[in-house]
Design a protein around this motif. Structure first.
Motif, PDB file in Angstrom:
ATOM      1  N   UNK A 202     -16.422   3.558 131.286  1.00  0.00           N
ATOM      2  CA  UNK A 202     -16.634   4.388 130.090  1.00  0.00           C
ATOM      3  C   UNK A 202     -17.069   3.504 128.927  1.00  0.00           C
ATOM      4  N   UNK A 203     -18.378   3.346 128.721  1.00  0.00           N
ATOM      5  CA  UNK A 203     -18.853   2.473 127.649  1.00  0.00           C
ATOM      6  C   UNK A 203     -18.824   3.130 126.278  1.00  0.00           C
ATOM      7  N   UNK A 204     -18.642   4.446 126.219  1.00  0.00           N
ATOM      8  CA  UNK A 204     -18.931   5.178 124.989  1.00  0.00           C
ATOM      9  C   UNK A 204     -18.034   4.816 123.804  1.00  0.00           C
ATOM     10  N   UNK A 205     -16.715   4.580 123.988  1.00  0.00           N
ATOM     11  CA  UNK A 205     -15.918   4.145 122.829  1.00  0.00           C
ATOM     12  C   UNK A 205     -16.404   2.814 122.250  1.00  0.00           C
ATOM     13  N   UNK A 206     -16.759   1.868 123.110  1.00  0.00           N
ATOM     14  CA  UNK A 206     -17.273   0.582 122.635  1.00  0.00           C
ATOM     15  C   UNK A 206     -18.601   0.765 121.913  1.00  0.00           C
ATOM     16  N   UNK A 207     -19.488   1.571 122.484  1.00  0.00           N
ATOM     17  CA  UNK A 207     -20.795   1.795 121.867  1.00  0.00           C
ATOM     18  C   UNK A 207     -20.640   2.425 120.495  1.00  0.00           C
ATOM     19  N   UNK A 208     -19.685   3.352 120.357  1.00  0.00           N
ATOM     20  CA  UNK A 208     -19.454   3.991 119.064  1.00  0.00           C
ATOM     21  C   UNK A 208     -18.877   3.003 118.055  1.00  0.00           C
ATOM     22  N   UNK A 209     -17.983   2.130 118.522  1.00  0.00           N
ATOM     23  CA  UNK A 209     -17.306   1.200 117.620  1.00  0.00           C
ATOM     24  C   UNK A 209     -18.256   0.175 117.008  1.00  0.00           C
ATOM     25  N   UNK A 210     -19.320  -0.202 117.729  1.00  0.00           N
ATOM     26  CA  UNK A 210     -20.222  -1.249 117.229  1.00  0.00           C
ATOM     27  C   UNK A 210     -21.507  -0.676 116.626  1.00  0.00           C
ATOM     28  N   UNK A 211     -21.664   0.628 116.618  1.00  0.00           N
ATOM     29  CA  UNK A 211     -22.895   1.236 116.097  1.00  0.00           C
ATOM     30  C   UNK A 211     -23.116   0.822 114.644  1.00  0.00           C
ATOM     31  N   UNK A 212     -24.345   0.414 114.252  1.00  0.00           N
ATOM     32  CA  UNK A 212     -25.594   0.522 115.016  1.00  0.00           C
ATOM     33  C   UNK A 212     -25.898  -0.687 115.915  1.00  0.00           C
ATOM     34  N   UNK A 213     -25.194  -1.813 115.723  1.00  0.00           N
ATOM     35  CA  UNK A 213     -25.429  -2.983 116.565  1.00  0.00           C
ATOM     36  C   UNK A 213     -24.204  -3.870 116.531  1.00  0.00           C
ATOM     37  N   UNK A 214     -23.917  -4.501 117.643  1.00  0.00           N
ATOM     38  CA  UNK A 214     -22.793  -5.422 117.684  1.00  0.00           C
ATOM     39  C   UNK A 214     -22.913  -6.365 118.861  1.00  0.00           C
ATOM     40  N   UNK A 215     -22.194  -7.473 118.789  1.00  0.00           N
ATOM     41  CA  UNK A 215     -22.197  -8.452 119.875  1.00  0.00           C
ATOM     42  C   UNK A 215     -21.153  -8.048 120.906  1.00  0.00           C
TER      43      UNK A 215
ATOM     44  N   UNK B  13     -25.872  -5.590 121.350  1.00  0.00           N
ATOM     45  CA  UNK B  13     -26.096  -4.256 121.905  1.00  0.00           C
ATOM     46  C   UNK B  13     -26.402  -3.295 120.757  1.00  0.00           C
ATOM     47  N   UNK B  14     -27.576  -2.692 120.825  1.00  0.00           N
ATOM     48  CA  UNK B  14     -28.023  -1.743 119.806  1.00  0.00           C
ATOM     49  C   UNK B  14     -27.606  -0.341 120.243  1.00  0.00           C
ATOM     50  N   UNK B  15     -26.843   0.354 119.387  1.00  0.00           N
ATOM     51  CA  UNK B  15     -26.372   1.692 119.752  1.00  0.00           C
ATOM     52  C   UNK B  15     -26.763   2.754 118.732  1.00  0.00           C
ATOM     53  N   UNK B  16     -27.396   2.355 117.633  1.00  0.00           N
ATOM     54  CA  UNK B  16     -27.887   3.318 116.657  1.00  0.00           C
ATOM     55  C   UNK B  16     -29.288   3.777 117.041  1.00  0.00           C
ATOM     56  N   UNK B  17     -29.566   5.061 116.891  1.00  0.00           N
ATOM     57  CA  UNK B  17     -30.844   5.597 117.349  1.00  0.00           C
ATOM     58  C   UNK B  17     -32.025   5.013 116.575  1.00  0.00           C
ATOM     59  N   UNK B  18     -31.938   4.988 115.250  1.00  0.00           N
ATOM     60  CA  UNK B  18     -33.059   4.487 114.452  1.00  0.00           C
ATOM     61  C   UNK B  18     -33.333   3.022 114.751  1.00  0.00           C
ATOM     62  N   UNK B  19     -32.265   2.248 114.902  1.00  0.00           N
ATOM     63  CA  UNK B  19     -32.430   0.827 115.188  1.00  0.00           C
ATOM     64  C   UNK B  19     -32.983   0.626 116.606  1.00  0.00           C
TER      65      UNK B  19
ATOM     66  N   UNK C 203     -29.815  -5.934 123.911  1.00  0.00           N
ATOM     67  CA  UNK C 203     -29.775  -4.806 124.834  1.00  0.00           C
ATOM     68  C   UNK C 203     -29.767  -3.511 124.039  1.00  0.00           C
ATOM     69  N   UNK C 204     -30.733  -2.654 124.309  1.00  0.00           N
ATOM     70  CA  UNK C 204     -30.775  -1.347 123.653  1.00  0.00           C
ATOM     71  C   UNK C 204     -30.022  -0.350 124.526  1.00  0.00           C
ATOM     72  N   UNK C 205     -28.961   0.220 123.971  1.00  0.00           N
ATOM     73  CA  UNK C 205     -28.178   1.215 124.704  1.00  0.00           C
ATOM     74  C   UNK C 205     -28.783   2.594 124.457  1.00  0.00           C
ATOM     75  N   UNK C 206     -29.498   3.093 125.444  1.00  0.00           N
ATOM     76  CA  UNK C 206     -30.060   4.436 125.338  1.00  0.00           C
ATOM     77  C   UNK C 206     -28.930   5.469 125.317  1.00  0.00           C
ATOM     78  N   UNK C 207     -27.842   5.131 125.995  1.00  0.00           N
ATOM     79  CA  UNK C 207     -26.666   6.003 125.978  1.00  0.00           C
ATOM     80  C   UNK C 207     -26.044   6.036 124.586  1.00  0.00           C
ATOM     81  N   UNK C 208     -25.959   4.873 123.943  1.00  0.00           N
ATOM     82  CA  UNK C 208     -25.410   4.821 122.587  1.00  0.00           C
ATOM     83  C   UNK C 208     -26.276   5.563 121.590  1.00  0.00           C
ATOM     84  N   UNK C 209     -27.598   5.392 121.703  1.00  0.00           N
ATOM     85  CA  UNK C 209     -28.521   6.067 120.795  1.00  0.00           C
ATOM     86  C   UNK C 209     -28.408   7.579 120.923  1.00  0.00           C
TER      87      UNK C 209
END
Length: 386
Positions: free
Chosen positions: A10-23, A31-37, A298-304
């Protein structure tokens, strides 16, 4: 600190926590998780390139349109593009896709009925795993048709694909390319090379456009890889979402025109290809991140797809979401998915057929989507009324 295993589950909590980008230490990457970025990175291949020795797919199949940028990318991609426009996709593939789905669904129902015991408790219900009986064989058949590959059994091609996919996923998780992946690609190479002799195949067209045999094979491999992975994942994820949300399934049953949007909403929540890798060609500062030349981005399409700035209540599966199609499941920029119209056609055709099964339900214990690079259920066990 998250582990690779946790991110696969389940990557989604991590992706949300680092949005829009985090190491993310586990991936040794930004890992980029914001859509615009994500769009900014995907549309700037001069700064964020795929052309790097670390690129996982290239390590397994060699240089291809997936792992090249600029003029080389165009040289590799252009010969394969013409059959995959929206108009050409509909013209060339609507009938064969429908025929393939009909054949597979007939076989599924025949096998389920033959294998059932009419005297057993619950004998009025039939069952099947729709991943190996529908989603996988459909994706293999259509990819082979689209490329003009020589005949091969779906099981054979899926075996090659599974080994190559596992090797690519392992590299993304910090492991080495596998011997099984290399052996599978060698078999695939022989198979694809044999198809170059067919004068009317897409493989022959690419060869005549000036690509060498190794280049044709590498590009055919990534198209097969993408076509199988994307379609299989889209079908299984969409069915899993609909069958685990009975209220949303009821809306679709009451108004079948909602089904295409339900497919897009599933893509938003769980894109079959969850991440795409890029490599920084220069030092650059993004909001909250000082990226150095050579860093993996890494661009997370799931995060975006779950960015609340674009999608209110982003974790909710809503078949009536008005902007569901703004997901980035097919990426963006020069590497946007070549076969996105075809995989949508396949998925929608399959969903329509499966949802016609009376009393369709997900079996208890059927697994949820799983995976780091590619996310889908490992099986899709369903039951329906005999």
């Amino acid at each position: 600190m998250e582990t690779v295993a946790q991110l696969e589950t389940d990557p989604h909590p991590t992706l949300a926590a680092i949005r829009p980008i985090g190491w993310v230490d586990a991936l040794d990457a930004w890992v980029v998780t914001g859509r615009a970025l994500a769009i900014q990175v995907l549309r700037d291949p001069e700064t964020f390139t795929v052309d790097d020795p670390r690129f996982s797919t290239a390590q397994v199949v060699g240089p291809s349109m997936l792992s090249l940028d600029g003029t080389p990318h165009k040289t590799h991609r252009d010969p394969f593009e013409s059959p995959f426009t929206l108009a050409e996709t509909r013209r060339r593939f609507t009938q064969p896709v429908q025929q393939t789905v009909n054949t597979l669904m007939h076989a599924i129902q025949q096998t389920a009925a033959t294998g059932s015991d009419p005297t057993a408790p619950g004998a009025s219900r039939l069952s099947a795993d729709l991943r190996p009986t529908l989603a996988g064989p459909l994706s293999v058949a259509v990819v082979a048709l689209s490329l003009g590959l020589p005949p091969a059994s779906a099981d054979t091609v899926l075996g090659w694909y599974t080994a190559i996919s596992a090797s690519v996923s392992g590299i993304s998780a910090g492991q080495r390319a596998t011997a099984d992946g290399a052996a599978a690609f060698a078999e695939l190479h022989k198979h694809v090379a044999a198809g170059i002799d067919s004068s009317d195949s897409l493989l022959a067209t690419a060869a005549h456009a000036g690509l060498g045999i190794d280049e044709v094979v590498a590009n055919a491999a990534v198209l097969m890889f993408g076509g199988i992975e994307t379609t299989e994942g889209m079908i299984t994820n969409a069915l899993w979402h609909l069958l685990t949300h009975p209220d949303q399934l009821a809306l679709v049953r009451a108004d079948p025109t909602l089904l295409p949007n339900a497919m897009e909403e599933s893509l938003r929540l769980e894109p079959a290809a969850a991440v795409v890798d890029r490599y920084a060609t220069r030092d650059i500062e993004l909001p909250g991140a000082k990226i150095r030349r050579g860093d993996m981005v890494t661009v997370s399409l799931a995060g975006a797809g779950r960015d609340p700035e674009t999608f209110p209540a982003p974790d909710t599966f809503d078949v009536r979401r008005t902007n569901a199609r703004r997901h980035l499941a097919f990426a963006s920029g020069p590497h946007i998915c070549l076969g996105m119209h075809l995989t949508r056609l396949e998925t929608l055709t399959a969903l329509e057929a499966v949802l016609n099964l009376p009393g369709l339900e997900l079996s208890p214990g059927s697994p949820p989507p799983h995976g780091l690079v590619f996310r889908k259920p490992t099986a899709l066990h369903v039951t329906w009324d005999a």
